[in-house]
Design an enzyme around this catalytic site. Structure first.
Site, PDB file in Angstrom:
ATOM      1  CB  CYS A  77      -0.980  -0.028   1.170  1.00 36.52           C
ATOM      2  SG  CYS A  77      -2.302   1.178   1.018  1.00 36.52           S
ATOM      3  CG  HIS A 175      -4.207  -3.492   2.427  1.00 38.66           C
ATOM      4  ND1 HIS A 175      -3.238  -3.090   3.312  1.00 38.66           N
ATOM      5  CD2 HIS A 175      -4.763  -2.364   1.940  1.00 38.66           C
ATOM      6  CE1 HIS A 175      -3.205  -1.769   3.370  1.00 38.66           C
ATOM      7  NE2 HIS A 175      -4.132  -1.300   2.539  1.00 38.66           N
ATOM      8  CD  GLU A 177      -2.234  -6.195   4.803  1.00 37.70           C
ATOM      9  OE1 GLU A 177      -1.747  -6.575   3.714  1.00 37.70           O
ATOM     10  OE2 GLU A 177      -2.403  -5.001   5.097  1.00 37.70           O
TER      11      GLU A 177
END
Lengths: 193, 251
Positions: A77, A175, A177
């Protein structure tokens, strides 16, 4: 394996750390130059505002360390955006790893782009096992243009770089994650490079 | 293309799920972590946790819950309810929440929105607005909708955007709990007049209601609680239907 998540005060480091745990890895959080230099893999996260984040990098002297790293580095990001040449956000000079400018999305769009969008034109081992048009979670107001380092594209008003690669440096705008099993796959691909 | 989002909302008290969660196959439907994982696997795009704890102790428990959700759930989530300071937000984000939602505290002190977006970035600041129509005017309400204010919905929404909110969660109190569809007229106006994403909330009862709020209400996301909790609408089936209606969703 020795994985370090750069902890410079501008990032949702917890989420990245937890995502690594779910894959069976145990990363450490650090802003120590030597710890970062000696890592096998480095993750460079970031959320928030670019010029503030850059200031924090400078304060800890990491701005001169990160571009010299030789092990695989993954910017996520804002981390990815800071690895670029410049960003329009706060007219910030980036670390210059990726030779590309970061610009603001057009005002005719809803900004930030928030939610799940697809990645396509995948051109890296980072995307091993992923289908073209896999969905990733994105939250951002600025984007990197398409350039020679582009390894995946996303469309929001225009096609832009949702991932970049140059030598040992990788950057993803989305992202991983927070992007379900497909995101976890990308993170796992990076950690097992 | 950016997809429309489906967001289940869970009410949390003292770290436990409350009110009408009735999943048949779960061992402990009161455990928010179990529920959150279930929803993530079933295709929810995001989750919202609304903390209705009344005590400080209860809030601490919620913070521990946030940490556990962040540990185990691989989709983004927002935490709202009783957030009134930078410190509150800092603890939630440090525990792994992706976004926070503020409501009454923003009405009482609008500068809070500026402060939060400057410190943490607009992307994590959701402003929730509860409103209902009074004499044909959409008026904003405080404290879970019990206290009317002088604020007009559309004026307040524009102010919130200007102050740096990254997203608006609009609940129509006229529609909430009715299962009669979302407030699409107001939603469409919000979506047209503002430049940040709008989450529709209140009124979900059928799959068609979701189709309508995306097509007529121009919403960017739709939030619902009971239709999901009671299994009346399955997320996967909902998304398949949305796609059949040419609404772009993640499947």
């Amino acid at each position: 394996m020795n994985i370090v998540i750069i902890d410079y005060g501008a990032g949702n480091t917890k989420s990245v750390q937890f995502a690594c745990h779910r894959l069976g890895f145990s990363p450490v959080l650090s802003n120590d130059k030597d710890v970062i230099r000696l890592a096998d893999k480095v993750i460079f996260p970031g959320v928030g505002q670019a010029s503030n984040a850059m200031q924090m990098l400078k304060k800890s002297g990491l701005d001169s360390v990160i571009p010299t790293l030789t092990q695989p580095v993954l910017g996520i990001c804002l981390g990815m955006q800071l690895l670029c040449n410049t960003t329009e956000e706060g007219h910030t000079q980036g670390l210059g790893v990726f030779d590309v400018a970061v610009k603001r999305f057009s005002n005719t769009l809803k900004v930030p782009q928030m939610g799940w969008n697809t990645i396509f034109s995948l051109e890296s081992n980072l995307f091993l096992g992923l289908k073209n048009d896999a969905y990733m979670y994105l939250v951002h107001s600025y984007y990197a243009e398409i350039c020679e380092h582009t390894i995946s594209q996303t469309n929001y008003g225009l096609n832009y770089s949702s991932a970049l690669k140059r030598d040992n440096f990788y950057g993803v705008q989305f992202h991983p994650e927070k992007s379900s099993t497909e995101g976890a796959q990308i993170l796992n691909n990076f950690l097992t490079l | 293309m950016l997809t429309k989002r489906i967001i289940p909302c869970l009410d949390i008290k003292d770290g436990r799920t409350v009110k009408g969660v009735n999943f048949i196959n779960l061992i402990d439907a009161g455990d928010p972590v179990v529920l959150a994982k279930e929803y993530a696997e079933k295709g929810a795009d995001e989750l919202v946790f609304l903390d209705i704890s009344a005590t400080l102790e209860g809030r601490k428990t919620t913070l521990e819950m946030v940490l556990k959700v962040a540990e185990q759930v691989n989709i983004p989530f927002t935490v709202g309810g009783g957030i009134s300071s930078i410190k509150d937000v800092d603890s939630l984000l440090k525990s792994g929440a992706d976004k926070v939602s503020i409501n009454s505290s923003a009405i009482k002190r609008p500068e809070l929105i500026n402060e939060l977006s400057a410190k943490f970035g607009s992307q994590c600041v959701v402003v929730a607005i509860d409103a209902k129509q009074i004499d044909g005017q959409w008026m904003v309400h405080l404290a879970g909708g019990s206290i009317p204010t002088e604020l007009n919905l559309f004026n307040w929404a524009k102010e919130v955007e200007m102050r740096g909110a990254g997203e608006i969660l609009f609940t129509s109190m006229d529609h909430d709990g009715t299962k009669d569809g979302f407030a699409n007229e107001a939603l469409s106006r919000l979506s047209t007049e503002l430049h940040i994403p709008i989450i529709a909330s209140g009124g979900a009862g059928t799959i068609q209601h979701f189709v309508d709020t995306f097509q007529i209400g121009k919403s960017d996301a739709a939030l619902a609680a009971s239709v999901f909790h009671f299994g009346e609408i399955k997320i996967h089936e909902l998304k398949e239907n949305l796609r059949k209606n040419n609404i772009n969703v993640r499947l």
